[in-house]
Structures are given as structure tokens and as C-alpha cells.
Design a protein around this motif. Sequence first.
Motif, PDB file in Angstrom:
ATOM      1  N   GLY A 244      38.258  -7.184  -1.775  1.00  0.00           N
ATOM      2  CA  GLY A 244      37.040  -7.103  -2.570  1.00  0.00           C
ATOM      3  C   GLY A 244      36.933  -5.782  -3.307  1.00  0.00           C
ATOM      4  N   LEU A 245      35.726  -5.276  -3.426  1.00  0.00           N
ATOM      5  CA  LEU A 245      35.528  -3.952  -3.999  1.00  0.00           C
ATOM      6  C   LEU A 245      36.018  -2.853  -3.069  1.00  0.00           C
ATOM      7  CD1 LEU A 245      31.913  -4.347  -5.454  1.00  0.00           C
ATOM      8  CD2 LEU A 245      34.039  -4.275  -6.767  1.00  0.00           C
ATOM      9  N   GLY A 246      36.149  -3.182  -1.789  1.00  0.00           N
ATOM     10  CA  GLY A 246      36.589  -2.193  -0.813  1.00  0.00           C
ATOM     11  C   GLY A 246      35.494  -1.244  -0.397  1.00  0.00           C
ATOM     12  N   LEU A 247      34.242  -1.709  -0.396  1.00  0.00           N
ATOM     13  CA  LEU A 247      33.099  -0.854  -0.098  1.00  0.00           C
ATOM     14  C   LEU A 247      32.292  -1.386   1.079  1.00  0.00           C
ATOM     15  CD1 LEU A 247      31.674  -0.347  -3.704  1.00  0.00           C
ATOM     16  CD2 LEU A 247      33.129   1.255  -2.446  1.00  0.00           C
ATOM     17  N   THR A 248      31.756  -0.470   1.872  1.00  0.00           N
ATOM     18  CA  THR A 248      30.746  -0.793   2.872  1.00  0.00           C
ATOM     19  C   THR A 248      29.612   0.215   2.745  1.00  0.00           C
ATOM     20  OG1 THR A 248      31.900   0.548   4.545  1.00  0.00           O
ATOM     21  CG2 THR A 248      32.378  -1.829   4.495  1.00  0.00           C
ATOM     22  N   LEU A 249      28.393  -0.228   3.014  1.00  0.00           N
ATOM     23  CA  LEU A 249      27.225   0.629   2.854  1.00  0.00           C
ATOM     24  C   LEU A 249      27.151   1.685   3.961  1.00  0.00           C
ATOM     25  CD1 LEU A 249      24.626  -2.090   1.870  1.00  0.00           C
ATOM     26  CD2 LEU A 249      25.396  -0.216   0.411  1.00  0.00           C
ATOM     27  N   SER A 250      26.739   2.871   3.589  1.00  0.00           N
ATOM     28  CA  SER A 250      26.658   3.993   4.522  1.00  0.00           C
ATOM     29  C   SER A 250      25.291   4.055   5.195  1.00  0.00           C
ATOM     30  CB  SER A 250      26.893   5.298   3.762  1.00  0.00           C
ATOM     31  OG  SER A 250      25.815   5.536   2.854  1.00  0.00           O
ATOM     32  N   GLU A 251      25.183   4.902   6.200  1.00  0.00           N
ATOM     33  CA  GLU A 251      23.886   5.153   6.834  1.00  0.00           C
ATOM     34  C   GLU A 251      22.922   5.815   5.851  1.00  0.00           C
ATOM     35  OE1 GLU A 251      24.412   7.370  10.392  1.00  0.00           O
ATOM     36  OE2 GLU A 251      25.577   5.799  11.416  1.00  0.00           O
ATOM     37  N   PHE A 252      23.462   6.601   4.942  1.00  0.00           N
ATOM     38  CA  PHE A 252      22.627   7.232   3.910  1.00  0.00           C
ATOM     39  C   PHE A 252      21.924   6.151   3.082  1.00  0.00           C
ATOM     40  CE2 PHE A 252      21.821   8.731  -0.355  1.00  0.00           C
ATOM     41  CZ  PHE A 252      21.354  10.025  -0.195  1.00  0.00           C
ATOM     42  N   ALA A 253      22.671   5.106   2.696  1.00  0.00           N
ATOM     43  CA  ALA A 253      22.082   4.022   1.907  1.00  0.00           C
ATOM     44  C   ALA A 253      20.958   3.349   2.676  1.00  0.00           C
ATOM     45  CB  ALA A 253      23.159   3.010   1.527  1.00  0.00           C
ATOM     46  N   ALA A 254      21.190   3.100   3.954  1.00  0.00           N
ATOM     47  CA  ALA A 254      20.150   2.465   4.774  1.00  0.00           C
ATOM     48  C   ALA A 254      18.909   3.354   4.883  1.00  0.00           C
ATOM     49  CB  ALA A 254      20.707   2.161   6.156  1.00  0.00           C
ATOM     50  N   ALA A 255      19.115   4.654   5.002  1.00  0.00           N
ATOM     51  CA  ALA A 255      17.994   5.573   5.174  1.00  0.00           C
ATOM     52  C   ALA A 255      17.164   5.735   3.900  1.00  0.00           C
ATOM     53  CB  ALA A 255      18.515   6.934   5.629  1.00  0.00           C
ATOM     54  N   HIS A 256      17.770   5.449   2.748  1.00  0.00           N
ATOM     55  CA  HIS A 256      17.078   5.647   1.477  1.00  0.00           C
ATOM     56  C   HIS A 256      16.619   4.347   0.837  1.00  0.00           C
ATOM     57  CE1 HIS A 256      18.779   9.660   1.957  1.00  0.00           C
ATOM     58  NE2 HIS A 256      17.960  10.064   1.021  1.00  0.00           N
ATOM     59  N   ARG A 257      16.614   3.254   1.601  1.00  0.00           N
ATOM     60  CA  ARG A 257      16.053   1.995   1.096  1.00  0.00           C
ATOM     61  C   ARG A 257      14.530   2.080   1.114  1.00  0.00           C
ATOM     62  NH1 ARG A 257      19.266  -3.568   2.112  1.00  0.00           N
ATOM     63  NH2 ARG A 257      21.398  -2.778   1.962  1.00  0.00           N
ATOM     64  N   THR A 258      13.929   1.752  -0.006  1.00  0.00           N
ATOM     65  CA  THR A 258      12.468   1.750  -0.091  1.00  0.00           C
ATOM     66  C   THR A 258      11.905   0.338  -0.027  1.00  0.00           C
ATOM     67  OG1 THR A 258      12.544   1.708  -2.516  1.00  0.00           O
ATOM     68  CG2 THR A 258      12.470   3.867  -1.458  1.00  0.00           C
ATOM     69  N   ASP A 259      12.733  -0.663  -0.342  1.00  0.00           N
ATOM     70  CA  ASP A 259      12.302  -2.066  -0.314  1.00  0.00           C
ATOM     71  C   ASP A 259      13.469  -2.903   0.175  1.00  0.00           C
ATOM     72  OD1 ASP A 259       9.589  -2.190  -1.977  1.00  0.00           O
ATOM     73  OD2 ASP A 259      10.952  -0.791  -2.982  1.00  0.00           O
ATOM     74  N   GLU A 260      13.158  -3.983   0.904  1.00  0.00           N
ATOM     75  CA  GLU A 260      14.227  -4.847   1.400  1.00  0.00           C
ATOM     76  C   GLU A 260      13.651  -6.226   1.701  1.00  0.00           C
ATOM     77  OE1 GLU A 260      17.929  -4.306   4.428  1.00  0.00           O
ATOM     78  OE2 GLU A 260      15.961  -3.814   5.241  1.00  0.00           O
ATOM     79  N   VAL A 261      14.428  -7.266   1.422  1.00  0.00           N
ATOM     80  CA  VAL A 261      14.031  -8.623   1.733  1.00  0.00           C
ATOM     81  C   VAL A 261      15.282  -9.431   2.028  1.00  0.00           C
ATOM     82  CG1 VAL A 261      14.092  -9.403  -0.683  1.00  0.00           C
ATOM     83  CG2 VAL A 261      12.680 -10.616   0.979  1.00  0.00           C
ATOM     84  N   GLU A 262      15.186 -10.341   2.978  1.00  0.00           N
ATOM     85  CA  GLU A 262      16.271 -11.272   3.258  1.00  0.00           C
ATOM     86  C   GLU A 262      15.778 -12.685   2.943  1.00  0.00           C
ATOM     87  OE1 GLU A 262      19.656 -12.461   6.562  1.00  0.00           O
ATOM     88  OE2 GLU A 262      17.965 -11.208   7.161  1.00  0.00           O
ATOM     89  N   ILE A 263      16.529 -13.386   2.105  1.00  0.00           N
ATOM     90  CA  ILE A 263      16.165 -14.723   1.649  1.00  0.00           C
ATOM     91  C   ILE A 263      17.081 -15.721   2.329  1.00  0.00           C
ATOM     92  CG2 ILE A 263      15.976 -16.228  -0.365  1.00  0.00           C
ATOM     93  CD1 ILE A 263      15.654 -13.536  -1.977  1.00  0.00           C
ATOM     94  N   THR A 264      16.524 -16.678   3.017  1.00  0.00           N
ATOM     95  CA  THR A 264      17.283 -17.713   3.700  1.00  0.00           C
ATOM     96  C   THR A 264      16.680 -19.067   3.358  1.00  0.00           C
ATOM     97  OG1 THR A 264      15.945 -17.648   5.703  1.00  0.00           O
ATOM     98  CG2 THR A 264      17.807 -16.118   5.582  1.00  0.00           C
ATOM     99  N   SER A 265      17.277 -20.103   3.939  1.00  0.00           N
ATOM    100  CA  SER A 265      16.748 -21.450   3.697  1.00  0.00           C
ATOM    101  C   SER A 265      15.434 -21.653   4.471  1.00  0.00           C
ATOM    102  CB  SER A 265      17.773 -22.492   4.145  1.00  0.00           C
ATOM    103  OG  SER A 265      18.135 -22.302   5.495  1.00  0.00           O
TER     104      SER A 265
END
Length: 374
Positions: free
Chosen positions: A353-374
Amino acid sequence: MTTHRIDSVRLGLVRLPLKTAISDAKVFTGRQKPLTEVAVLVAEIATSDGYQGLGFSYSKRAGGPGLYAHAREVAPELIGEDPNDIARLWTKLVWAGASVGRSGLATQAIAATDIALWDLKAKRAGLPLAKLLGAHRDAVRCYNTSGGFLSTPLDELLDNAEESLSRGIGGIKIKVGQPDAKADLRRLAAVRERLGDEVTLMVDANQQWDRATAQRIGRTLEQFNLEWIEEPLDAYDAQGHAALAASLDTPIATGEMLTSVAEHWTLIQAGAADFVQPDAPRVGGITPFLRVAALADHAGLRMAPHFAMEIHLHLAAAYPHQPWVEHFEWLEPLWNERLELRDGHMLVPHRPGLGLTLSEFAAAHRTDEVEITS
């Protein structure tokens, strides 16, 4: 044959602060304020067979919350779909939000999910994205931009340029477009003197000249043997860029601000660029980027995608004509991985793939988040 489906889409908005405020010509002419952060829309798509794709889009200054809001509205259209049908899903999402247009914020919002689907497809194939697309090369020439902003004092700019070259970067781009053109010329002359005639240099005016000024300054810049002059005019002035491309020896580069295939087609038809500079997150993802690349290839143009090196490295590696990729380290805190530089090139990673995984820094700087499922 078993068909796997999209089980969930997780969206997040990350506020990425910059170490120092950044200014280019748009700030010096009073049209924008200094840049202090980048808003990044992150999309993670999970499927019924246990794979997960990662993609992102971004906005500088205004627009981040808008990207997140639009993506959140249309992303439910992906649930239960076959993740392999990327082009069909891109069209489905565009039409789900078509009342606000098929370019601009609307397409930038769906870019994150489109890129995630391509990342997912490459991971399922066990290939780097460049290999999935059909790579022409395993490394791409790269140049640095982040060290050459107008807000950077000259001594620091010169040190940044030398440091970039010592790291294995192959070219240096500096910002121009100040109200006093003589100040631009003094900075550029100092860079050329310090680095020598063999180092590849580019300049970027960020759309701040009118046609007469661009013609006059463009002739003066010929002495510096530049790789290109970037965005000398308004991004939508295809005819003006075409006139410059026809009259100057120095190549013209533009396209980064365009947000649809149709806008790029207008640019290409007009002969407005020697280097076309599409931006996958801005144009709506990898699916429309590949259409732009096909049009540019047909016209025999060179390519230098804008920003987002983590994506554009793969796309540039799959472009037939020798491209450039832009080195910007701004997004690096978001990832656990780093791209490798060597002998003026950026190396395509071997990771799927892109060869990327999200860091702890990214998680700490999230201001909004939503998970969409069925």
C-alpha cells in the motif's frame, strides 16, 4: 468467488501544528495570514476479510472542518460495497454530494476515502501502491520546498538548502513573489552563488504576479537556469500561463490549486504548463489523479505533483516521463514510518500500500472522530 465488503469507515480530523508560522507571497501581498497548522482528514476503511486501508486529505488555513463534515455525510454510501470497485465508488460519492459541486471541497472530502481504497487494494495484493499501478521506476527525483519560504531569513534559507542537499534531496525550490521583485532576485542570486550552477533550482510565485510582471520577471530569471517557474499567474489563467510557456525558455509549472480533472484538461489543452502539478487530495483522490496523469502523458508533459509526498511518491513512480516529487516533512509526525532519500531521489518503500501507519501523535491531535458501520 467470495466478494468481500466494506464493514466500516472511520473518519478523523487531525490538527497538525507547524513549528513556526509560514509565509509565502500570498501573505506578503496581504491576501492570506501566515500558515500555522495543517488540518488533515484521515480515513480508515475496514473490510469483511480483515484488511484496512488508510487515506488522507488536507486543508491549509480554512476548510478542515468542512472536509470532515462533508466526508461524514457521504461516507455511509460505502458500507456494504465491494472495495475493489474504486472508480464506481468514487462516482457514487461524488453524486451523493453533487448539489455542492463536483470539485473543490466536495471532491477533496472524498479524496481521503478514495486514497484509502487504493491503499487497501494494494495491501490485499501484497504490493506497494506504485507496483500495483505499474511502476516505471523505484525512486523519484525529489526537491525540497519547506526550507525556502519567504518568512525564512536568507541565512537560514541558505543553511536549509545545504542541509537538504546533504540529506540526499536533489533540488531546491524557493518562494518568490514579494511586492519588491528586487528582493526576490537578491535571494535567488544568493542561493545560486552558495549552491553553485549544478544544483537544480525552482521558484514559486504562488499566483501573485499579473501577466506583464510575470513576463518581465520571467525574462530576468532566465539567467539562473531554473528547472521551472511555478504559479506565476492566477491558477485559472490558462491562457496567460500558455503565453509565458511559449515565450520563456524557463519551463512553466502549475496545477496544484485545481480540484477537478476538467480544470486540468483546460490547462493541458491550452498548453499552459511544461510541468503539470496535480495534487491527489485536492483533485479528489487517486482515481481522478490517474485521469489527469493520462491526459498529461498524452500531451507529453512532465509532472511534479504538489505536496503529500507520502502519496505522490507512488503516483510519480508510475508516471511514464521522468517526474519530480516534492519533499515536505510537515506531515511526518502523523506516521510511524519515514521515506528514504538517496542520491537526489526519494525511494519507493517496499511496504504494501502506501506503507503508512498512524502514529500516537496523530491520535493525540484528533479533534473529531466518527466510525460509520452498518
